[in-house]
Scaffold this active site. Structure first.
Site, PDB file in Angstrom:
ATOM      1  N   SER A 145       0.862  -1.190   0.000  1.00  0.00           N
ATOM      2  CA  SER A 145       0.000   0.000   0.000  1.00  0.00           C
ATOM      3  C   SER A 145       0.893   1.232   0.000  1.00  0.00           C
ATOM      4  O   SER A 145       2.065   1.155   0.382  1.00  0.00           O
ATOM      5  CB  SER A 145      -0.850  -0.001   1.277  1.00  0.00           C
ATOM      6  OG  SER A 145      -1.496   1.231   1.470  1.00  0.00           O
ATOM      7  N   TYR A 165      -2.440  -1.716  10.304  1.00  0.00           N
ATOM      8  CA  TYR A 165      -2.365  -1.812   8.835  1.00  0.00           C
ATOM      9  C   TYR A 165      -1.015  -1.290   8.345  1.00  0.00           C
ATOM     10  O   TYR A 165      -0.337  -1.932   7.533  1.00  0.00           O
ATOM     11  CB  TYR A 165      -3.524  -0.986   8.253  1.00  0.00           C
ATOM     12  CG  TYR A 165      -3.695  -1.046   6.754  1.00  0.00           C
ATOM     13  CD1 TYR A 165      -4.584  -1.947   6.173  1.00  0.00           C
ATOM     14  CD2 TYR A 165      -3.000  -0.175   5.917  1.00  0.00           C
ATOM     15  CE1 TYR A 165      -4.771  -1.991   4.796  1.00  0.00           C
ATOM     16  CE2 TYR A 165      -3.183  -0.207   4.538  1.00  0.00           C
ATOM     17  CZ  TYR A 165      -4.062  -1.115   3.981  1.00  0.00           C
ATOM     18  OH  TYR A 165      -4.241  -1.145   2.616  1.00  0.00           O
TER      19      TYR A 165
HETATM   20  N1  NAD Z   1      -8.513  -0.464  -1.853  1.00  0.00           N
HETATM   21  C1  NAD Z   1      -7.462   0.292  -1.625  1.00  0.00           C
HETATM   22  O1  NAD Z   1      -7.514   1.515  -1.692  1.00  0.00           O
HETATM   23  C2  NAD Z   1      -6.133  -0.326  -1.308  1.00  0.00           C
HETATM   24  C3  NAD Z   1      -5.005   0.492  -1.339  1.00  0.00           C
HETATM   25  C4  NAD Z   1      -3.768  -0.055  -1.041  1.00  0.00           C
HETATM   26  C5  NAD Z   1      -3.665  -1.396  -0.744  1.00  0.00           C
HETATM   27  N2  NAD Z   1      -4.780  -2.172  -0.715  1.00  0.00           N
HETATM   28  C6  NAD Z   1      -4.609  -3.578  -0.352  1.00  0.00           C
HETATM   29  O2  NAD Z   1      -5.162  -4.378  -1.355  1.00  0.00           O
HETATM   30  C7  NAD Z   1      -5.559  -5.622  -0.794  1.00  0.00           C
HETATM   31  C8  NAD Z   1      -6.974  -5.935  -1.267  1.00  0.00           C
HETATM   32  O3  NAD Z   1      -7.847  -4.955  -0.760  1.00  0.00           O
HETATM   33  P1  NAD Z   1      -9.193  -4.498  -1.485  1.00  0.00           P
HETATM   34  O4  NAD Z   1      -9.217  -3.039  -1.415  1.00  0.00           O
HETATM   35  O5  NAD Z   1      -9.344  -5.189  -2.774  1.00  0.00           O
HETATM   36  O6  NAD Z   1     -10.254  -4.981  -0.396  1.00  0.00           O
HETATM   37  P2  NAD Z   1     -11.474  -5.993  -0.423  1.00  0.00           P
HETATM   38  O7  NAD Z   1     -12.124  -5.845   0.903  1.00  0.00           O
HETATM   39  O8  NAD Z   1     -12.286  -5.809  -1.653  1.00  0.00           O
HETATM   40  O9  NAD Z   1     -10.740  -7.405  -0.531  1.00  0.00           O
HETATM   41  C9  NAD Z   1     -10.101  -8.012   0.554  1.00  0.00           C
HETATM   42  C10 NAD Z   1     -10.285  -9.499   0.420  1.00  0.00           C
HETATM   43  O10 NAD Z   1      -9.600 -10.154   1.493  1.00  0.00           O
HETATM   44  C11 NAD Z   1     -10.459 -11.188   1.984  1.00  0.00           C
HETATM   45  N3  NAD Z   1     -10.138 -11.518   3.369  1.00  0.00           N
HETATM   46  C12 NAD Z   1     -10.318 -10.719   4.445  1.00  0.00           C
HETATM   47  N4  NAD Z   1      -9.954 -11.400   5.559  1.00  0.00           N
HETATM   48  C13 NAD Z   1      -9.547 -12.632   5.161  1.00  0.00           C
HETATM   49  C14 NAD Z   1      -9.077 -13.785   5.850  1.00  0.00           C
HETATM   50  N5  NAD Z   1      -8.965 -13.801   7.191  1.00  0.00           N
HETATM   51  N6  NAD Z   1      -8.730 -14.868   5.129  1.00  0.00           N
HETATM   52  C15 NAD Z   1      -8.872 -14.875   3.781  1.00  0.00           C
HETATM   53  N7  NAD Z   1      -9.317 -13.817   3.075  1.00  0.00           N
HETATM   54  C16 NAD Z   1      -9.651 -12.711   3.763  1.00  0.00           C
HETATM   55  C17 NAD Z   1     -11.859 -10.597   1.844  1.00  0.00           C
HETATM   56  O11 NAD Z   1     -12.872 -11.582   1.905  1.00  0.00           O
HETATM   57  C18 NAD Z   1     -11.755  -9.922   0.485  1.00  0.00           C
HETATM   58  O12 NAD Z   1     -12.020 -10.826  -0.563  1.00  0.00           O
HETATM   59  C19 NAD Z   1      -5.426  -5.476   0.721  1.00  0.00           C
HETATM   60  O13 NAD Z   1      -4.225  -6.085   1.150  1.00  0.00           O
HETATM   61  C20 NAD Z   1      -5.357  -3.978   0.911  1.00  0.00           C
HETATM   62  O14 NAD Z   1      -4.636  -3.627   2.063  1.00  0.00           O
HETATM   63  C21 NAD Z   1      -6.017  -1.674  -0.995  1.00  0.00           C
END
Ligand code: NAD
Length: 255
Positions: free
Chosen positions: A137, A150
């Protein structure tokens, strides 16, 4: 499938929505065999619709991490690509941050990527080819208040990425991290709603005044844009790229 893409076996975590879902869809379009791993059973429909297989696992549990890799090897005979993507967010000041939430976030977003890397390593080493892509991130580079667990997990993920890159260098295994700013996913939708309530603002004001405050490009990122970068780092073309953090952050960290 593009002629230049070698079909690979990929294990992707956190695939029921957002970035993980976009990666699964993109990998399937490229002709890769994908095991999508998520604790949410809704991930099965997403995976099957994309043409991937699904394995349900709560990745805060070390045995579940190892079982996911064993399942990929049972189904496909090897793992070539690991995408550590599953994540959650919890916002509260350090003084009030619940210990259980801290542990859940570190287990899911730092320990699971370590255990999954460890479990796929023998298969990648034996084949002399492997790609580990860690979805970190912008908060692996900079901090914001209220997100201690986080931010600590994501900063730690950069250390894990660099170490894996050094250890994998002579085994054909690369490791890279991707550092996105705000991507249009359910994780961010929830934050927009929470922050709007917290600050008494409209959701659009939260996006413009809080989320895009440090961005040079004033828009949210599409999950598919992140998936394209994952696919590049997982490709044959990226064999010389390792130990790097790839910002896809709208220019946030340029200042
Ligand atoms: N959306 C953003 O702005 C952003 C920015 C930077 C980094 N990220 C990172 O991207 C990654 C994906 O995030 P996203 O935004 O797509 O979110 P999201 O909530 O759409 O997806 C997260 C996924 O992780 C799964 N998950 C959660 N807990 C779990 C567990 N205990 N075991 C297995 N699966 C689990 C959820 O079911 C979901 O499918 C994360 O690591 C997040 O930190 C997101």
């Amino acid at each position: 499938m593009s002629a230049s893409v070698t079909p690979r076996v990929a294990l992707v975590t956190g695939t029921s929505s957002g970035i993980g879902e976009a990666v699964v869809r993109h990998f399937c379009r490229l002709g890769h065999q994908v095991l999508a791993v998520d604790f949410n059973p809704a991930g099965r429909e997403v995976a099957e619709e994309a043409g991937a297989s699904f394995f349900q696992a709560d990745l805060t549990d070390g045995d579940a991490c190892r079982a996911a890799v064993a399942e990929a090897i049972k189904r496909f005979g090897r793992v070539d690509v690991l995408v550590n993507n599953a994540g959650v967010q919890h916002v509260s000041p350090i003084e009030e941050f619940p210990e259980a939430k801290w542990r859940q976030i570190i287990d899911l977003m730092l320990t699971a990527p370590f255990l999954l890397s460890q479990a796929v390593w023998p298969s990648m080493r034996e084949n002399g080819w492997g790609r580990i892509v860690n979805i970190a991130s912008v908060h692996a580079q900079v901090a914001s208040p209220g997100k201690s667990a986080y931010i600590s997990a994501k900063h730690g993920m950069i250390g894990l990425t660099k170490t894996a890159a050094l250890e994998g260098g002579n085994q054909g295994i690369t490791a890279n991290a991707i550092c996105p700013a705000y991507v249009k996913t359910p994780l961010v939708d929830n934050q927009i709603a929470d922050q709007a309530k917290l600050h008494g603002m409209q959701e659009q004001e939260v996006i413009e005044q809080i989320m895009l405050k440090n961005a040079a490009v004033k828009r949210l990122i599409e999950p598919a844009e992140v998936a394209e970068l994952v696919a590049y780092l997982a490709s044959d073309s990226a064999g010389a790229v390792t130990g790097a953090s790839w910002n896809i952050d709208l220019g946030w960290t340029a200042q």
